[in-house]
Write an enzyme that holds these catalytic residues in place. Sequence first.
Site, short mmCIF file in Angstrom:
data_model
loop_
_atom_site.label_atom_id
_atom_site.label_comp_id
_atom_site.label_asym_id
_atom_site.label_seq_id
_atom_site.Cartn_x
_atom_site.Cartn_y
_atom_site.Cartn_z
N CYS A 88 -2.16 9.24 2.34
CA CYS A 88 -1.91 8.76 0.98
C CYS A 88 -3.01 9.18 0.01
O CYS A 88 -2.76 9.31 -1.19
CB CYS A 88 -1.78 7.24 0.97
SG CYS A 88 -0.32 6.62 1.82
N GLU A 130 0.88 -1.17 0.00
CA GLU A 130 0.00 0.00 0.00
C GLU A 130 0.91 1.22 0.00
O GLU A 130 1.53 1.54 1.01
CB GLU A 130 -0.93 -0.01 1.22
CG GLU A 130 -1.86 -1.21 1.28
CD GLU A 130 -2.75 -1.35 0.06
OE1 GLU A 130 -3.06 -0.32 -0.59
OE2 GLU A 130 -3.13 -2.48 -0.27
#
Length: 480
Positions: free
Chosen positions: A288, A254
Amino acid sequence: MTDFRHLLAEANWIAGKWSNSGTSRFITVFHKWTQQPLAQIPLATPKQMEEVIVASETAFEEFRQWSAQDRARILHQLADLLEKEEEPFASLICAEAGKPISYARGEVARCLVTLRTAAAETLRFDGEKVPMDFAAGVGKTAFTRRFPKGPIACISPFNFPLNLALHKIAPALATGCSVILKPSPYAPLSSLAFAKLVEQTDLPAGALNVLLCDIPEAEHWIKDERMKVLSFTGSPAIGWMLKAKAGKKPVILELGGNAAVIVDETADLAHTAKRCALGAFLYAGQICISTQRIYVEQSVFKQFQELLVKETRALLSGDPSGEKITNGPLIHQVHLKRISDWVDHAVEQGAKVLAGGSVLDEERNLYAPTLLTQTQPHMEVVREEAFGPVAILEPYEHFSEAITTVNDSKFGLQAGVFTQRIDRMQEAHAKLEVGAVIVNEVPGFRVDSMPYGGVKESGLGREGIRYTMEDYTEPRLLVF
């Protein structure tokens, strides 16, 4: 803030015991606003890394035999223990990660959801009946069961120091896998505090290990064949490097993004501006899926720009313990300098500052929420992941043009589309090269059970409790 000192650990959690020995090197964890030291954690030695791998293997052999009922019980127990310490954990997250306290409380609330969702999934997670009553399979019955793969190697980031760790830990405990977690050296204390909760349960010693180590020890651990899965959340450069070193084991990555929003002329502009400002600058953009690129239909661009500038300037920056603070400090001075340099480079090349554009407090790594326009695709603020309080605003003529512009990126994590038109929602879903399209909301939207992850440089695989449980297990077929 609530006192969190009873949660602090200045040791690594190895094989069910606290170890304050290690190499001669220590990681000092600082309060991100006051810059005062909170704790010193020793870096684990090669011998301790071997000890933790052996302990993880031993614990797995016991833990894999536990019933789903007992695994769910542990997860519920951990959720109950965390709930009793909800406010101290939020204060610890605020201190070590510099996260605004209201947002830190939200993280702990999400942790409770993560643990309880994992407990629920534990009781219903299994294989499937396989259709086989044809050709050579006539008269046969077949089904799969899912079995845990073994010890899981996990590396978690600083920005959600507890919940992103739990996105790795909770599915492992749900499936009967053991875990070795290396948290971020910027903010490891929340994960170590969670180990104090584990200490109060009857989880086998070594089923969860939390420790810091230097790069050679980390690389050895990543390469070790006894670790059956690698789960990493962090920067693309480190993530892809680790994948190359991980050997044959499955890898879940991720990684980063530079999330975009498309706004068309049918959107509720006032609501959209408010959401985009928060989505871009909450927690200094250190998420993110923070909103970094905003593309607005030309006919409403000027009106939207005025609204967004107003919302951006209204955001409060400062001490993250303040109840109304949105934009707190960047995690480290190196990132303050990087953001400042990127904005300066953009302005030198013709970008226009609509809001912010300056350092507010150099000593505390505080940068103003910054909105730029008249940018170019080659600029760092457009091309790279800012991971800071910077967003760009640009117009487009046609919706298809906006989609092409969003896709002109090496990243592809999530994107937001503000529209009232079903056909545009469908077009965005079909054509945007991202892991998720969020309609009438910013890309920062996430529910902890949903499949979360990206394409291109943004990662490999999906997190989300059940989806991670699938990655941590393997199906085994029985035919009779």
